[in-house]
Design a protein around this motif. Structure first.
Motif, PDB file in Angstrom:
ATOM      1  N   PRO A 186      19.918  33.193 -23.474  1.00 55.37           N
ATOM      2  CA  PRO A 186      19.047  32.337 -22.667  1.00 55.37           C
ATOM      3  C   PRO A 186      17.942  33.121 -21.935  1.00 55.37           C
ATOM      4  CG  PRO A 186      21.350  31.807 -22.265  1.00 55.37           C
ATOM      5  CD  PRO A 186      21.340  32.985 -23.188  1.00 55.37           C
ATOM      6  N   GLU A 187      18.249  34.354 -21.492  1.00 58.86           N
ATOM      7  CA  GLU A 187      17.223  35.075 -20.716  1.00 58.86           C
ATOM      8  C   GLU A 187      15.971  35.360 -21.551  1.00 58.86           C
ATOM      9  OE1 GLU A 187      20.324  36.281 -21.247  1.00 58.86           O
ATOM     10  OE2 GLU A 187      20.345  38.476 -21.473  1.00 58.86           O
ATOM     11  N   ILE A 188      16.117  35.488 -22.883  1.00 54.70           N
ATOM     12  CA  ILE A 188      14.945  35.691 -23.754  1.00 54.70           C
ATOM     13  C   ILE A 188      14.367  34.326 -24.136  1.00 54.70           C
ATOM     14  CG2 ILE A 188      14.133  36.596 -25.980  1.00 54.70           C
ATOM     15  CD1 ILE A 188      14.876  38.778 -23.953  1.00 54.70           C
ATOM     16  N   ARG A 189      15.234  33.387 -24.470  1.00 53.01           N
ATOM     17  CA  ARG A 189      14.783  32.034 -24.855  1.00 53.01           C
ATOM     18  C   ARG A 189      13.893  31.432 -23.756  1.00 53.01           C
ATOM     19  NH1 ARG A 189      12.594  28.417 -25.124  1.00 53.01           N
ATOM     20  NH2 ARG A 189      12.992  26.318 -25.896  1.00 53.01           N
ATOM     21  N   GLN A 190      14.334  31.640 -22.483  1.00 50.42           N
ATOM     22  CA  GLN A 190      13.608  31.027 -21.368  1.00 50.42           C
ATOM     23  C   GLN A 190      12.235  31.653 -21.117  1.00 50.42           C
ATOM     24  OE1 GLN A 190      16.625  31.545 -18.420  1.00 50.42           O
ATOM     25  NE2 GLN A 190      17.855  29.862 -19.260  1.00 50.42           N
TER      26      GLN A 190
END
Ligand SMILES: C[S@@+](CC[C@H](N)C(=O)[O-])C[C@H]1O[C@@H](n2cnc3c(N)ncnc32)[C@H](O)[C@@H]1O
Length: 277
Positions: A186-190
């Protein structure tokens, strides 16, 4: 090939051009045949000719028409594709932008982002090498295809896809195994905002940009479309901004406002001083 076939191929060429601006040369008829025949069967048509007849008669749905355009479009991409532009980003472009503007945001646009490997590569690079920029970087990623954007938003990749260009250390750090696939964390997706945009039509509002990655898409357009798109890029790129194109693409003989800059084994483009906004 009989006359009906030739006119069918012309019809598909025109349809694809109208909706995506992609120019299909006559020697690409095999591509129409090999990509649309399975789609015709899947959509319940007896043959490719029957599918084309439905499109011509306007009895096909807009979803099916989009599927036809998407089936013809090349979505080829990979993580850190061509490697050198990402090296230029890491060693020169981002350090320079950071040195110039230590407090403001950096906005990056990946135009024609396909299934997301390109914007996620940039996001991972920022996270790895520019931790202070993490909350100040805005990555906007767009594509014509709703279906490919849905895939990009999912951030789910096959083993073959993560084997192409992605260093093992980044795979373990930024992906979670999900069955036989890998999901981006999630930290990259976001860090990436995905939106639909047709480069050949009018663009929704785009903020002033520090970096544009518009790679491996201009090659599919005719001269007029390439020039029109580069002129619009001029309007959204900051005077200090950088444009990255694909390795077989250039602004030369298309738009004199851009100046090629060599960076290691990569070439990117800046606006000439007298063209600055
Ligand atoms: C070959 S991929 C390039 C992906 C990525 N930029 C790279 O270099 O790896 C081309 C992408 O352009 C998209 N595309 C085609 N026509 C377009 C248009 N008119 N506007 C925006 N995107 C388009 C396709 O859907 C496809 O995903």
């Amino acid at each position: 090939m009989n006359a009906t076939c030739a006119s069918d191929f012309n019809y598909i060429r025109e349809l694809v051009r109208r909706h995506s601006a992609i120019v299909l040369e006559a020697d690409k008829d095999y591509l129409i045949e090999t990509r649309l025949t399975p789609l015709a069967r899947q959509a319940g048509f007896a043959s490719l000719e029957a599918l084309i007849a439905a499109l011509r008669a306007n009895s096909a749905t807009s979803t099916l028409r989009n599927q036809v355009v998407e089936a013809i479009t090349t979505h080829e991409t990979s993580f850190f594709r061509d490697f050198h532009p990402f090296e230029a980003l890491k060693t020169t472009v981002l350090p320079e932008l950071l040195a110039k503007r230590s407090s403001s945001n950096v906005t990056i646009w990946c135009a024609a982002c396909s299934s997301g490997q390109e914007p996620f590569s940039i996001a991972m690079l920022v996270r790895e090498h520019f931790p202070t920029l993490r909350n100040r970087v805005r990555i906007i990623a767009t594509d014509l295809s709703g279906a490919i954007l849905a895939r990009a938003k999912e951030g789910l990749y096959s083993q073959i896809e993560v084997n192409r260009g992605l260093p093992a250390v980044l795979l373990t750090r930024y992906f979670q195994r999900q069955g036989l696939q890998w999901r981006i964390r999630p930290e990259i997706r976001q860090m990436v905002e995905f939106r639909q945009n047709n480069l050949a039509e009018s663009w929704p509002p785009i903020p002033p940009l520090d970096i544009v990655f518009m790679r491996n898409i201009l090659i599919y357009f005719d001269l007029g479309t390439k020039k029109a798109i580069l002129a619009k890029i001029r309007g959204v790129l900051k005077s200090s901004g950088y444009l990255f194109l694909g390795s077989s693409e250039t602004t030369l003989n298309l738009d004199a406002a851009f100046e090629p800059i060599s960076m290691g084994k990569s070439v990117c483009y800046k606006l000439r001083q007298n063209q600055m906004l």
